[in-house]
Design a protein around this motif. Sequence first.
Motif, mmCIF file in Angstrom:
data_model
loop_
_atom_site.group_PDB
_atom_site.id
_atom_site.type_symbol
_atom_site.label_atom_id
_atom_site.label_comp_id
_atom_site.label_asym_id
_atom_site.label_seq_id
_atom_site.Cartn_x
_atom_site.Cartn_y
_atom_site.Cartn_z
ATOM 1 N N LEU A 5 8.882 -13.429 -41.030
ATOM 2 C CA LEU A 5 10.009 -13.960 -40.272
ATOM 3 C C LEU A 5 9.607 -14.165 -38.808
ATOM 4 O O LEU A 5 9.917 -15.199 -38.201
ATOM 5 N N ILE A 6 8.899 -13.200 -38.253
ATOM 6 C CA ILE A 6 8.430 -13.308 -36.870
ATOM 7 C C ILE A 6 7.394 -14.428 -36.757
ATOM 8 O O ILE A 6 7.486 -15.287 -35.878
ATOM 9 N N THR A 7 6.406 -14.417 -37.632
ATOM 10 C CA THR A 7 5.338 -15.417 -37.594
ATOM 11 C C THR A 7 5.887 -16.833 -37.682
ATOM 12 O O THR A 7 5.453 -17.720 -36.949
ATOM 13 N N ASP A 8 6.839 -17.042 -38.575
ATOM 14 C CA ASP A 8 7.383 -18.379 -38.817
ATOM 15 C C ASP A 8 8.305 -18.874 -37.715
ATOM 16 O O ASP A 8 8.435 -20.081 -37.513
ATOM 17 N N ASN A 9 8.969 -17.955 -37.005
ATOM 18 C CA ASN A 9 10.048 -18.368 -36.108
ATOM 19 C C ASN A 9 9.918 -17.986 -34.642
ATOM 20 O O ASN A 9 10.705 -18.458 -33.825
ATOM 21 N N TYR A 10 8.957 -17.136 -34.318
ATOM 22 C CA TYR A 10 8.896 -16.621 -32.954
ATOM 23 C C TYR A 10 7.522 -16.752 -32.326
ATOM 24 O O TYR A 10 6.496 -16.591 -32.982
ATOM 25 N N PHE A 11 7.532 -17.033 -31.044
ATOM 26 C CA PHE A 11 6.354 -17.059 -30.186
ATOM 27 C C PHE A 11 6.485 -15.793 -29.346
ATOM 28 O O PHE A 11 7.333 -15.718 -28.457
ATOM 29 N N VAL A 12 5.703 -14.778 -29.677
ATOM 30 C CA VAL A 12 5.886 -13.446 -29.091
ATOM 31 C C VAL A 12 4.824 -13.170 -28.033
ATOM 32 O O VAL A 12 3.627 -13.297 -28.286
ATOM 33 N N ILE A 13 5.298 -12.780 -26.853
ATOM 34 C CA ILE A 13 4.381 -12.285 -25.834
ATOM 35 C C ILE A 13 4.728 -10.818 -25.592
ATOM 36 O O ILE A 13 5.884 -10.413 -25.670
ATOM 37 N N GLN A 14 3.703 -10.040 -25.332
ATOM 38 C CA GLN A 14 3.858 -8.592 -25.150
ATOM 39 C C GLN A 14 3.650 -8.254 -23.683
ATOM 40 O O GLN A 14 2.682 -8.714 -23.069
ATOM 41 N N ILE A 15 4.555 -7.456 -23.141
ATOM 42 C CA ILE A 15 4.461 -7.024 -21.751
ATOM 43 C C ILE A 15 4.398 -5.505 -21.712
ATOM 44 O O ILE A 15 5.181 -4.826 -22.372
ATOM 45 N N ASN A 16 3.441 -5.008 -20.941
ATOM 46 C CA ASN A 16 3.245 -3.576 -20.772
ATOM 47 C C ASN A 16 4.183 -3.083 -19.668
ATOM 48 O O ASN A 16 4.073 -3.517 -18.521
ATOM 49 N N MET A 17 5.083 -2.190 -20.012
ATOM 50 C CA MET A 17 6.062 -1.691 -19.057
ATOM 51 C C MET A 17 5.421 -1.147 -17.776
ATOM 52 O O MET A 17 6.031 -1.208 -16.707
ATOM 53 N N PHE A 18 4.196 -0.653 -17.873
ATOM 54 C CA PHE A 18 3.518 -0.097 -16.699
ATOM 55 C C PHE A 18 2.239 -0.858 -16.376
ATOM 56 O O PHE A 18 1.343 -0.337 -15.714
#
Length: 185
Positions: free
Chosen positions: A82-95
Amino acid sequence: MSFLRATLLTLALALPAHAVTLGDDGLYDEPWIRETFMDLREDLAEANAEGKRLLILIEQRGCIYCTKMHEEVFSDPAIAQLITDNYFVIQINMFGDIPVTDFDGTELPEKEMVNRWSAMFTPTMIFLPEEVGEGLTAAQASVATMPGAFGKGTTTALLEWVRDHGYESGENFQKYVQEKTAAPN
């Protein structure tokens, strides 16, 4: 079958199908997390070009709730798809210290951008619309924000609700979840 073979087979079947790995920064690696220049305007344009929704995933090293999400929720093949097909995900490090450029052009290190958005928990998922108005921040433009770890059902419902623009109909997300979980499969 020998005892050794039976034991090895049992151990192999007990392992998760989706091996979760940590990067050098202590954050989880997933095949659907994108490496970008962390300019949200460019990320949104790329997401739109792929017909996907931009999703910001805020995490931190050692976060037990991030571990829960990656090991118990994101590892589910249906959710990962579901994520792969529908979302462009970027990850941010809180610190983290990597520069992030917000939609209004402000550039700050990850940790300062997270503060600017008032994100206090990890993981936090920020879902963005296809178009962001002039001068807005990611937090102001978001169509949904999910702070904390949730189970497979709630996470799946949120991913589907955002994908299907449930927020545009005025339908309350909690009512959507209740109706979805009450409906027979």
